[in-house]
Design a protein around this motif. Structure first.
Motif, PDB file in Angstrom:
ATOM      1  N   ALA A 150       0.842  -1.201   0.000  1.00  0.00           N
ATOM      2  CA  ALA A 150       0.000   0.000   0.000  1.00  0.00           C
ATOM      3  C   ALA A 150       0.872   1.243   0.000  1.00  0.00           C
ATOM      4  O   ALA A 150       1.970   1.247   0.560  1.00  0.00           O
ATOM      5  N   TRP A 151       0.362   2.295  -0.639  1.00  0.00           N
ATOM      6  CA  TRP A 151       1.064   3.563  -0.679  1.00  0.00           C
ATOM      7  C   TRP A 151       0.080   4.674  -0.999  1.00  0.00           C
ATOM      8  O   TRP A 151      -1.027   4.430  -1.441  1.00  0.00           O
ATOM      9  N   THR A 152       0.525   5.906  -0.776  1.00  0.00           N
ATOM     10  CA  THR A 152      -0.273   7.081  -1.107  1.00  0.00           C
ATOM     11  C   THR A 152       0.392   7.800  -2.262  1.00  0.00           C
ATOM     12  O   THR A 152       1.597   8.106  -2.193  1.00  0.00           O
ATOM     13  N   GLU A 161      -1.627  13.205  -5.981  1.00  0.00           N
ATOM     14  CA  GLU A 161      -3.076  13.165  -5.771  1.00  0.00           C
ATOM     15  C   GLU A 161      -3.477  12.812  -4.342  1.00  0.00           C
ATOM     16  O   GLU A 161      -4.641  12.959  -3.976  1.00  0.00           O
ATOM     17  N   LYS A 162      -2.531  12.315  -3.536  1.00  0.00           N
ATOM     18  CA  LYS A 162      -2.802  11.927  -2.139  1.00  0.00           C
ATOM     19  C   LYS A 162      -3.911  10.881  -2.047  1.00  0.00           C
ATOM     20  O   LYS A 162      -4.781  10.941  -1.179  1.00  0.00           O
ATOM     21  N   GLY A 205      -6.594  10.373 -11.032  1.00  0.00           N
ATOM     22  CA  GLY A 205      -5.943  11.661 -11.180  1.00  0.00           C
ATOM     23  C   GLY A 205      -4.833  11.528 -12.197  1.00  0.00           C
ATOM     24  O   GLY A 205      -4.813  10.575 -12.978  1.00  0.00           O
ATOM     25  N   ALA A 206      -3.901  12.449 -12.167  1.00  0.00           N
ATOM     26  CA  ALA A 206      -2.799  12.469 -13.124  1.00  0.00           C
ATOM     27  C   ALA A 206      -2.022  11.154 -13.092  1.00  0.00           C
ATOM     28  O   ALA A 206      -1.480  10.778 -12.067  1.00  0.00           O
ATOM     29  N   ALA A 223       8.711  10.827  -1.643  1.00  0.00           N
ATOM     30  CA  ALA A 223       7.456  10.123  -1.938  1.00  0.00           C
ATOM     31  C   ALA A 223       6.811   9.495  -0.705  1.00  0.00           C
ATOM     32  O   ALA A 223       5.707   8.977  -0.793  1.00  0.00           O
ATOM     33  N   GLY A 224       7.475   9.506   0.418  1.00  0.00           N
ATOM     34  CA  GLY A 224       6.940   8.803   1.578  1.00  0.00           C
ATOM     35  C   GLY A 224       7.282   7.327   1.488  1.00  0.00           C
ATOM     36  O   GLY A 224       8.039   6.910   0.621  1.00  0.00           O
ATOM     37  N   ASP A 225       6.720   6.542   2.365  1.00  0.00           N
ATOM     38  CA  ASP A 225       7.081   5.127   2.432  1.00  0.00           C
ATOM     39  C   ASP A 225       5.914   4.241   2.015  1.00  0.00           C
ATOM     40  O   ASP A 225       4.756   4.631   2.100  1.00  0.00           O
ATOM     41  N   TYR A 226       6.239   3.055   1.571  1.00  0.00           N
ATOM     42  CA  TYR A 226       5.238   2.025   1.318  1.00  0.00           C
ATOM     43  C   TYR A 226       4.873   1.372   2.640  1.00  0.00           C
ATOM     44  O   TYR A 226       5.633   1.423   3.612  1.00  0.00           O
ATOM     45  N   GLN A 227       3.723   0.703   2.642  1.00  0.00           N
ATOM     46  CA  GLN A 227       3.324  -0.134   3.764  1.00  0.00           C
ATOM     47  C   GLN A 227       3.189  -1.567   3.284  1.00  0.00           C
ATOM     48  O   GLN A 227       2.744  -1.818   2.156  1.00  0.00           O
TER      49      GLN A 227
END
Length: 131
Positions: free
Chosen positions: A24-26, A30-31, A56-57, A92-96
């Protein structure tokens, strides 16, 4: 027994003895949350269902997707992935990884995303033995 290995270019950074997981990721722009369910098989990671909360894009919803409980659900027919390669940059933040009823940031096993390690591979492997 089979495990999920995390690393790069065949070098194992972590090994998790799980038969299945959700990645999972954000989406950074587009959040919007994305989720993909995988089974860990001897041939590789087998993608099952995928879900996305919106589009989204660069995030087109497949034509056969079904809206259910606020997410678009769909399946892609892919051969087992061995490895599955993902980008992992600090911006980009992290994956879960979600399994056994809980989600965990990859940083629990790998430390935070870094520019020195901008990519990650996941693959099925033999579990690491405890020495």
């Amino acid at each position: 027994m089979i495990a999920l290995c995390l690393g790069l270019a065949g070098t194992v950074w972590a090994s998790l003895p799980v038969p299945a997981f959700t990645l999972a990721w954000t989406h950074t722009i587009e959040k919007v949350r994305w989720e993909e369910d995988y089974r860990v098989t001897p041939d590789g990671l087998l993608l099952g269902e995928a879900r996305v909360k919106g589009n989204g894009a660069g995030m087109e919803i497949p034509a056969d997707a079904v809206l259910h409980e606020g997410s678009w659900h769909y399946r892609r027919q892919l051969p087992p992935l061995q490895p599955l390669r993902v980008g992992r940059a600090p911006e980009a933040g992290d994956y879960q990884l979600c399994f056994a009823g809980a989600c965990h940031e990859l940083s629990e096993w790998l430390g935070p995303p870094s520019s020195e390690r901008p990519a990650l591979e996941l693959w099925s492997c033999a579990p690491l033995s405890a020495e």
